[in-house]
Design a protein around this motif. Structure first.
Motif, PDB file in Angstrom:
ATOM      1  N   GLU A 209       0.836  -1.205   0.000  1.00  0.00           N
ATOM      2  CA  GLU A 209       0.000   0.000   0.000  1.00  0.00           C
ATOM      3  C   GLU A 209       0.872   1.257   0.000  1.00  0.00           C
ATOM      4  N   ALA A 210       1.917   1.248   0.820  1.00  0.00           N
ATOM      5  CA  ALA A 210       2.820   2.396   0.862  1.00  0.00           C
ATOM      6  C   ALA A 210       3.459   2.619  -0.507  1.00  0.00           C
ATOM      7  N   ALA A 211       3.936   1.539  -1.126  1.00  0.00           N
ATOM      8  CA  ALA A 211       4.566   1.656  -2.439  1.00  0.00           C
ATOM      9  C   ALA A 211       3.599   2.203  -3.475  1.00  0.00           C
ATOM     10  N   ALA A 212       2.326   1.813  -3.376  1.00  0.00           N
ATOM     11  CA  ALA A 212       1.320   2.287  -4.323  1.00  0.00           C
ATOM     12  C   ALA A 212       1.160   3.802  -4.258  1.00  0.00           C
ATOM     13  N   HIS A 213       1.509   4.391  -3.120  1.00  0.00           N
ATOM     14  CA  HIS A 213       1.448   5.845  -2.950  1.00  0.00           C
ATOM     15  C   HIS A 213       2.818   6.496  -3.129  1.00  0.00           C
ATOM     16  N   GLY A 214       3.787   5.712  -3.607  1.00  0.00           N
ATOM     17  CA  GLY A 214       5.116   6.258  -3.852  1.00  0.00           C
ATOM     18  C   GLY A 214       5.989   6.340  -2.618  1.00  0.00           C
ATOM     19  N   LEU A 215       5.626   5.620  -1.560  1.00  0.00           N
ATOM     20  CA  LEU A 215       6.365   5.684  -0.299  1.00  0.00           C
ATOM     21  C   LEU A 215       7.225   4.435  -0.112  1.00  0.00           C
TER      22      LEU A 215
ATOM     23  N   ALA B 169       4.440  -1.557  -7.159  1.00  0.00           N
ATOM     24  CA  ALA B 169       3.088  -1.815  -6.660  1.00  0.00           C
ATOM     25  C   ALA B 169       2.134  -2.210  -7.770  1.00  0.00           C
ATOM     26  N   GLN B 170       2.390  -1.783  -8.995  1.00  0.00           N
ATOM     27  CA  GLN B 170       1.503  -2.141 -10.099  1.00  0.00           C
ATOM     28  C   GLN B 170       1.449  -3.647 -10.325  1.00  0.00           C
TER      29      GLN B 170
ATOM     30  N   GLU C 237       8.919   6.809  -8.153  1.00  0.00           N
ATOM     31  CA  GLU C 237       8.424   6.141  -9.360  1.00  0.00           C
ATOM     32  C   GLU C 237       8.665   4.636  -9.313  1.00  0.00           C
ATOM     33  N   THR C 238       9.807   4.207  -8.785  1.00  0.00           N
ATOM     34  CA  THR C 238      10.073   2.768  -8.727  1.00  0.00           C
ATOM     35  C   THR C 238       9.141   2.081  -7.726  1.00  0.00           C
TER      36      THR C 238
ATOM     37  N   ASP D 203      14.028  -4.863  -2.547  1.00  0.00           N
ATOM     38  CA  ASP D 203      15.183  -4.146  -2.032  1.00  0.00           C
ATOM     39  C   ASP D 203      15.765  -3.207  -3.079  1.00  0.00           C
ATOM     40  N   ARG D 204      15.905  -1.933  -2.687  1.00  0.00           N
ATOM     41  CA  ARG D 204      16.454  -0.848  -3.505  1.00  0.00           C
ATOM     42  C   ARG D 204      15.552  -0.473  -4.683  1.00  0.00           C
ATOM     43  N   ARG D 205      14.343  -1.001  -4.676  1.00  0.00           N
ATOM     44  CA  ARG D 205      13.350  -0.611  -5.688  1.00  0.00           C
ATOM     45  C   ARG D 205      12.124   0.007  -5.009  1.00  0.00           C
TER      46      ARG D 205
END
Length: 231
Positions: free
Chosen positions: A151-157, A210-211, A204-205, A173-175
């Motif tokens: 969820e965090a990654a989906a918001h760019g976090l 998350a996609q 962006e990564t 890791d690192r992405r």
């Protein structure tokens, strides 16, 4: 228990990808203004305050090192102690705050309670700089996946987490953040500080990672697993 490996397929949970804010709409800025956060670095913890989540240990063993490197850093905690979870042991907000005070970082910690509205939670994700996920490796009590990291990654976090249980599938890791050896609190603190410095570059990564968990991808995964069995 005797189930053949070829009869098992793994499909990770799906996540709702939030739309980009419209022109003139900045939920991150609104969130920071609402909570008087200014431009200070924000660490975010989201989830139940169970013993396995390890927030008290993080506050004592990693947060002081992070604050020494950046005195303005603030840890926001969203969630509360589990009350009905099976076998879950809790860390109360009071005990975590007391531990923070004893460690000299009481002023760098704030509890926001429970936020169930996904849009409001999304504003917190967007406003934060690093999601911290210091789940402990406890015998017989593994972390199943780590949906909050996706969820965090989906918001760019980006997320900094210990590499334990299913978290290794929820953080790249690192992405989409950093994975740290379980129990290495000094290494965790360093990873947080490094991720703070790379926050904009990781946005962006994180979203791209998350996609792969979006609901269409989930449906494709389920269908592929069923097709595999039928073939």
């Amino acid at each position: 228990i005797g189930v053949a490996a070829e009869c098992i397929a793994i499909v990770h949970p799906g996540v709702e990808l939030p739309p980009e804010p419209g022109v003139g709409n900045d939920p991150a800025a609104d969130f920071r203004k609402q909570h008087s956060l200014g431009t200070r670095p924000i660490l975010l913890s989201v989830g139940r305050l169970s013993t396995r989540k390890g927030l008290r240990e993080f506050v004592v063993q990693a947060l002081p090192q992070i604050v020494a490197a950046d005195p303005d850093a603030m840890l926001l905690v969203i969630g509360d102690a589990p009350k009905q979870a099976l076998h879950a042991q809790a860390q109360s907000p009071e005990s975590i705050q007391a531990a923070a005070e004893a460690a000299g970082v009481g002023g760098n910690l704030r509890f926001l309670g429970v936020i169930t509205d996904y849009a409001k939670l999304g504003a917190a994700y967007r406003a934060a700089d690093v999601h911290v996920f210091p789940v402990r490796e406890l015998p017989g009590d593994p972390e199943g996946f780590g949906m909050v990291a996706v969820e965090a990654a989906a918001h760019g976090l980006p997320t900094v987490a210990f590499a334990t249980g299913g978290i290794v599938d929820a953080v790249a890791d690192r992405r989409s953040g950093r994975l740290v050896a379980s129990g290495d609190y000094p290494g965790f603190a360093v990873a947080v500080s490094q991720t703070l410095a790379q926050r904009d570059a990781l946005r962006e990564t994180c979203i791209d990672f998350a996609q792969g968990f979006a609901w269409p991808a989930f449906g494709d995964g389920v269908w592929a697993a069923l097709r595999m069995k039928m073939d």
